[in-house]
Design a protein around this motif. Structure first.
Motif, PDB file in Angstrom:
ATOM      1  N   ARG A 117     -20.437 -15.411  23.909  1.00  0.00           N
ATOM      2  CA  ARG A 117     -21.457 -16.439  23.885  1.00  0.00           C
ATOM      3  C   ARG A 117     -21.352 -17.670  24.904  1.00  0.00           C
ATOM      4  NH1 ARG A 117     -20.418 -16.285  17.962  1.00  0.00           N
ATOM      5  NH2 ARG A 117     -22.101 -14.923  17.345  1.00  0.00           N
ATOM      6  N   TYR A 147     -22.209 -21.575  25.557  1.00  0.00           N
ATOM      7  CA  TYR A 147     -22.304 -22.789  24.977  1.00  0.00           C
ATOM      8  C   TYR A 147     -22.980 -23.979  26.085  1.00  0.00           C
ATOM      9  CZ  TYR A 147     -20.401 -20.910  20.667  1.00  0.00           C
ATOM     10  OH  TYR A 147     -20.224 -19.810  19.657  1.00  0.00           O
ATOM     11  N   GLN A 201     -26.598 -21.998  22.555  1.00  0.00           N
ATOM     12  CA  GLN A 201     -26.072 -20.892  22.873  1.00  0.00           C
ATOM     13  C   GLN A 201     -26.712 -19.687  22.978  1.00  0.00           C
ATOM     14  OE1 GLN A 201     -25.052 -18.251  20.572  1.00  0.00           O
ATOM     15  NE2 GLN A 201     -25.623 -19.300  18.747  1.00  0.00           N
ATOM     16  N   GLY A 215     -29.390 -19.357  20.325  1.00  0.00           N
ATOM     17  CA  GLY A 215     -29.416 -20.073  19.015  1.00  0.00           C
ATOM     18  C   GLY A 215     -29.018 -21.430  19.397  1.00  0.00           C
ATOM     19  N   THR A 259     -26.109 -24.534  17.932  1.00  0.00           N
ATOM     20  CA  THR A 259     -24.928 -24.501  17.572  1.00  0.00           C
ATOM     21  C   THR A 259     -24.798 -26.055  17.269  1.00  0.00           C
ATOM     22  OG1 THR A 259     -23.962 -22.808  18.303  1.00  0.00           O
ATOM     23  CG2 THR A 259     -22.280 -24.380  17.641  1.00  0.00           C
ATOM     24  N   TYR A 260     -24.519 -26.528  15.991  1.00  0.00           N
ATOM     25  CA  TYR A 260     -23.931 -27.901  15.686  1.00  0.00           C
ATOM     26  C   TYR A 260     -22.563 -27.850  15.254  1.00  0.00           C
ATOM     27  CZ  TYR A 260     -23.746 -32.310  13.046  1.00  0.00           C
ATOM     28  OH  TYR A 260     -23.602 -33.308  12.369  1.00  0.00           O
ATOM     29  N   ARG A 261     -21.573 -28.899  15.917  1.00  0.00           N
ATOM     30  CA  ARG A 261     -20.423 -28.908  15.769  1.00  0.00           C
ATOM     31  C   ARG A 261     -20.207 -30.336  15.289  1.00  0.00           C
ATOM     32  NH1 ARG A 261     -16.391 -26.412  20.361  1.00  0.00           N
ATOM     33  NH2 ARG A 261     -14.745 -26.898  18.948  1.00  0.00           N
ATOM     34  N   MET A 268     -18.150 -25.262  13.287  1.00  0.00           N
ATOM     35  CA  MET A 268     -19.333 -25.132  14.018  1.00  0.00           C
ATOM     36  C   MET A 268     -20.535 -24.441  13.071  1.00  0.00           C
ATOM     37  SD  MET A 268     -18.104 -23.707  17.715  1.00  0.00           S
ATOM     38  CE  MET A 268     -18.834 -22.088  17.464  1.00  0.00           C
ATOM     39  N   ASP A 299     -24.008 -22.193  13.489  1.00  0.00           N
ATOM     40  CA  ASP A 299     -24.742 -21.545  14.588  1.00  0.00           C
ATOM     41  C   ASP A 299     -25.907 -21.085  13.542  1.00  0.00           C
ATOM     42  OD1 ASP A 299     -22.877 -21.455  16.571  1.00  0.00           O
ATOM     43  OD2 ASP A 299     -22.296 -19.579  16.153  1.00  0.00           O
ATOM     44  N   SER A 341     -29.615 -18.745  14.398  1.00  0.00           N
ATOM     45  CA  SER A 341     -30.231 -17.661  15.312  1.00  0.00           C
ATOM     46  C   SER A 341     -31.514 -18.067  15.426  1.00  0.00           C
ATOM     47  CB  SER A 341     -29.987 -16.572  14.528  1.00  0.00           C
ATOM     48  OG  SER A 341     -30.562 -15.529  15.330  1.00  0.00           O
ATOM     49  N   VAL A 389     -27.716 -18.371   9.449  1.00  0.00           N
ATOM     50  CA  VAL A 389     -26.863 -19.371   9.773  1.00  0.00           C
ATOM     51  C   VAL A 389     -25.629 -18.771   9.765  1.00  0.00           C
ATOM     52  CG1 VAL A 389     -25.721 -21.632   9.150  1.00  0.00           C
ATOM     53  CG2 VAL A 389     -28.318 -21.453   9.114  1.00  0.00           C
ATOM     54  N   THR A 390     -24.647 -18.943  10.736  1.00  0.00           N
ATOM     55  CA  THR A 390     -23.352 -18.756  10.783  1.00  0.00           C
ATOM     56  C   THR A 390     -22.440 -19.773  10.505  1.00  0.00           C
ATOM     57  OG1 THR A 390     -23.675 -16.768  11.949  1.00  0.00           O
ATOM     58  CG2 THR A 390     -21.504 -17.156  11.942  1.00  0.00           C
TER      59      THR A 390
END
Length: 155
Positions: free
Chosen positions: A57, A59, A69, A96, A98-100, A106, A108, A110, A144-145
């Motif tokens: 991946r 980012y 990402q 996708g 990603t919010y951190r 994190m 993710d 999709s 969502v991951t």
């Protein structure tokens, strides 16, 4: 983990935990064992499969906590029971977001994928079927991951 049941009494259950590492502040590599159980229309049909997934991946920062990402992954699956023989190799490119919210967590989301699949199925002891498939889909949008980062270096 995912599970689904539809009106035709078909149940799909899957488990795919992942472990990976950041090779740079923008790049991550990882591996996932895969387990899938697919029970079908009759009580005698069930397909149990297992395999492995490798992923990369990239980012790209939008803000300090929000990232776009993308990257390829490869998934290999085979049957875990004797009654149904198959080998399934998939190559996937998926973007996708990603919010951190913190340095350790994190999320993710999709945004779909472009997939190429090669499936070999043994129909009988003397007959084999090979299927090649190229698909672009948005059906996994909203998947969502959740990731937890154990250590952090130069990210």
């Amino acid at each position: 983990m995912y599970t689904a049941t539809n009106s035709q009494t078909r149940t799909i259950f899957g488990l795919q935990p992942s472990i990976g590492f950041f090779s740079s502040s923008q790049d991550a590599l990882g591996i996932s064992p895969v387990l899938s159980i697919n029970s079908g229309l009759s009580s005698t049909y069930a397909r149990h499969s297992g395999g492995v997934s490798l992923f990369y991946r990239r980012y790209v920062s939008i803000t300090d906590k929000l990232f776009f990402q993308f990257g390829p992954s490869m998934v290999y699956l085979t049957n875990l029971s004797d009654e149904y023989k198959f080998n399934d190799l998939s190559l996937r490119f998926s973007p996708g977001m990603t919010y951190r919210p913190t340095l350790r967590w994190m999320f993710d989301l999709s945004l779909g994928s472009l997939d190429y699949r090669l499936v070999n199925t043994a129909i009988s002891t003397t007959s084999k079927n090979t299927t090649r498939q190229l698909t672009a889909n948005v059906s996994n949008s909203g998947f969502v991951t959740v990731a937890y980062i154990f250590t952090r270096k130069n990210q």
